[in-house]
Design an enzyme around this catalytic site. Structure first.
Site, PDB file in Angstrom:
ATOM      1  N   HIS A 118       4.232  -2.314   2.141  1.00 25.12           N
ATOM      2  CA  HIS A 118       5.299  -1.630   2.598  1.00 25.12           C
ATOM      3  C   HIS A 118       3.946   0.245   2.155  1.00 25.12           C
ATOM      4  CE1 HIS A 118       7.823  -0.708  -0.913  1.00 25.12           C
ATOM      5  NE2 HIS A 118       7.679  -1.973  -0.963  1.00 25.12           N
ATOM      6  N   ASP A 119       3.283   1.134   2.164  1.00 26.67           N
ATOM      7  CA  ASP A 119       3.635   1.798   1.395  1.00 26.67           C
ATOM      8  C   ASP A 119       1.945   2.592   0.864  1.00 26.67           C
ATOM      9  OD1 ASP A 119       5.518   4.697   1.516  1.00 26.67           O
ATOM     10  OD2 ASP A 119       6.521   2.219   1.080  1.00 26.67           O
ATOM     11  N   GLY A 136       3.576  -3.849  -2.828  1.00 24.71           N
ATOM     12  CA  GLY A 136       3.435  -2.201  -2.454  1.00 24.71           C
ATOM     13  C   GLY A 136       2.737  -1.343  -3.368  1.00 24.71           C
TER      14      GLY A 136
END
Length: 265
Positions: A118-119, A136
């Site tokens: 994520h991200d 992440g």
């Protein structure tokens, strides 16, 4: 162009020229651009935004929810640019409230079994070789290459045109234009081969080497080296890119290796 054994949520926005092989599942909040090819047994979940002329190979999972215990179901996305290839069993998670999205640029190659958490933000023309694992919030700038089996720690930053050797553990920032090698990961010289392939002249490459000789070979700490470079080295786009990258680093940059020093890099 869409196999009858594929499940597509009626709310998904899929361009007419998209080809989808059997046993693939596409959720509702999904957008897929013209000319994209999707193999069998692919899962494309809510939040996926896939560009034109991409190729997604069997077993890939795009835009799964983040593996983050703080995630509360916020509406976030996973973006993939145009002309990008996602090989077998790659997993790409969507974003959290930190950046609200995970982004993979255009003209990228993400090889089999790699994971992008994520991200993360991956620029254009990047390559991740087989079984790279990216935690992440990582930033990977354009034209960077990560060889196979590398593990990239969360919040690290990889500069443009950098090359990271296979099997590396990346727990510090890797500045632009360099080769990062060995264990622990360290500076192994300038990525001159990659830069030549992308049209950099010998003069520009030598100027980049001059900057890194001061950072890694002189008996100066990082702050002193940057001050010396700004005072003594002629300003160029590459010089300013390197200095700015290092000044912005929050986790610190990789150190020098003994071989780089002996080779005068």
């Amino acid at each position: 162009m869409i196999n009858p054994h594929t499940y597509i949520n009626p709310n998904a926005k899929i361009a007419e020229s998209v080809k989808i092989d059997p046993f693939t599942v596409i959720h509702g909040d999904v957008e897929i651009g013209e000319g994209t090819l999707i193999g069998s047994n692919v899962t494309i979940m809510d939040g996926a935004r896939i560009g034109r002329n991409c190729r997604i190979f069997p077993g890939a999972v795009i835009s799964a929810v983040p593996q983050d215990l703080k995630f509360q179901g916020e509406k976030t996305v996973a973006e993939i640019g145009d002309n990008t290839t996602i090989r077998e069993f790659v997993t790409i998670n969507r974003g959290t409230v930190d950046r609200w999205k995970t982004h993979v640029g255009s003209n990228c190659l993400i090889m089999a079994y790699s994971h992008i958490a994520h991200d993360c933000f991956i620029g254009d023309h990047c390559i991740m070789s087989n079984n790279c694992q990216m935690a992440g919030h990582v930033v990977m700038e354009e034209w960077a290459i990560i060889a196979g089996m590398a593990a990239i720690q969360q919040f690290t930053h990889i500069g443009k045109h950098a090359y990271i050797a296979g099997g590396s553990m990346v727990n510090k920032d890797v500045p632009p234009y360099v080769k990062a090698v060995r264990n622990p990961l360290s500076y192994g010289g300038v990525n001159s081969v990659g830069l030549k392939r992308r049209g950099y002249s010998t003069e520009r490459i030598n100027a980049i080497m001059d900057v890194y000789r001061i950072i890694f070979n002189q008996k100066l700490n990082v702050s002193q080296a940057l001050e010396y470079i700004e005072r003594e080295i002629k300003a160029t786009d590459e010089r300013d890119e390197i200095v700015g990258f290092i000044r912005r680093s929050e986790v610190g940059i990789i150190k020098r290796s003994g071989d780089a020093v002996r080779n005068g890099e």
